[in-house]
Write a protein that holds these residues in place. Structure first.
Motif, PDB file in Angstrom:
ATOM      1  N   HIS A 289      -7.317   2.635  -3.995  1.00  0.00           N
ATOM      2  CA  HIS A 289      -7.702   1.850  -2.811  1.00  0.00           C
ATOM      3  C   HIS A 289      -9.212   1.914  -2.650  1.00  0.00           C
ATOM      4  O   HIS A 289      -9.818   2.987  -2.736  1.00  0.00           O
ATOM      5  CB  HIS A 289      -7.018   2.421  -1.574  1.00  0.00           C
TER       6      HIS A 289
ATOM      7  N   VAL B 192      -2.943   1.021  -3.938  1.00  0.00           N
ATOM      8  CA  VAL B 192      -2.466  -0.353  -3.803  1.00  0.00           C
ATOM      9  C   VAL B 192      -1.588  -0.648  -5.010  1.00  0.00           C
ATOM     10  O   VAL B 192      -1.989  -0.410  -6.162  1.00  0.00           O
ATOM     11  CB  VAL B 192      -3.641  -1.351  -3.753  1.00  0.00           C
TER      12      VAL B 192
ATOM     13  N   SER C 168       0.848  -1.195   0.000  1.00  0.00           N
ATOM     14  CA  SER C 168       0.000   0.000   0.000  1.00  0.00           C
ATOM     15  C   SER C 168       0.881   1.240   0.000  1.00  0.00           C
ATOM     16  O   SER C 168       2.041   1.209   0.417  1.00  0.00           O
ATOM     17  CB  SER C 168      -0.917   0.001   1.225  1.00  0.00           C
TER      18      SER C 168
END
Length: 269
Positions: free
Chosen positions: A106, A35, A26
């Protein structure tokens, strides 16, 4: 997200990869989370290709393509995600293509994280919601290839699907690929049975819910093939119900669930 990502964001991603050897890492950058997934070449030997072809043609006649499933390169997943984005499906956005990785937006934590924090009633409601989400995804003519709960993200409002590395489209019909998704989902969901639910009763209810949302005679044919494949677990069920292996118990439950799903058929709305 712009088509051309911020060079500073790309540099931050490359620096993050240099510090962390993990497959998936991440990145927090300017108040946003991303990500980064390293590209992994997908290899499949000739023996594996042959075994897949024999298995499919034995248990799923008329639902498989005539060829083998050749290995795809590591960028196949990114291409699928972009195609699903174009169709308006709930998947992360491709933010940047790096030399050996892909950066995605994300989209929350996986559903398993949510389920761990819920009581039995809320847990069942979540599993029903994910089942409807899968049916909606399939009704749009899509398939996942990795429909386990760990590959479904939840941001508090919406579900997003991730992990599209499987290359089933050259071998399986759309209906068989969707039933494969459904089997993965149910087999995973039944392990979360709690309260008054058993794995078998929960699986039956979720299958009926899916069938009411999206089903066809070709799906029934595919499910019948799954039932034939699992028949030994159904026959040996009385001796395997208390097996130590969770996978064995799950297989017994799914053998009964699929058989019941064929007998009952889809319910009308």
């Amino acid at each position: 997200m712009p088509d051309t990502p911020d060079p500073q964001l790309v540099q931050a991603a490359q620096d993050r990869l240099a510090r962390d050897p993990g497959r998936i890492v991440s990145l927090d950058f300017c108040g946003e989370r991303y990500v980064i997934k390293r590209v992994r070449e997908k290899a499949r030997s000739r023996h594996q290709q042959w075994a897949i072809r024999v298995l499919c043609r034995t248990f799923f006649p008329f639902l498989t393509a005539p060829g083998n499933a050749p290995p795809r390169d590591g960028w196949y997943e990114m291409e699928r995600v972009r195609a699903l984005q174009t169709l308006g499906q709930p998947v992360p956005q491709v933010v940047a293509q790096l030399p050996d990785a892909v950066m995605y937006s994300h989209c929350g934590e996986n559903v398993e994280h949510t389920l761990r924090e819920q009581d039995p009633a809320a847990r069942r409601a979540t599993l029903e919601a994910v089942t409807r989400n899968l049916a909606t995804f399939h009704r749009a003519g899509c398939w996942h290839g990795g429909a386990q709960l760990r590959n479904v993200l939840f941001d508090g409002q919406h579900f997003y699907r991730v992990d599209f590395e499987e290359d089933l489209d050259r071998v399986l019909s759309l209906e068989l690929a969707q039933v494969y998704d459904l089997f993965q989902h149910l087999a995973d969901a039944t392990t979360w049975a709690a309260g008054d639910d058993t794995a078998e009763s929960l699986g039956r209810d979720l299958l009926a819910l899916y069938q009411a949302e999206h089903w066809s005679p070709r799906h029934t044919r595919a499910l019948r093939g799954v039932a034939r494949l699992l028949a030994p677990f159904r026959w040996l069920g009385p001796w395997l119900d208390n097996a130590r292996s969770r996978d064995v118990r799950r297989s017994v439950a799914m053998a009964r669930v699929t058989r019941e799903g064929i007998r009952r058929g889809p319910r009308k709305h």
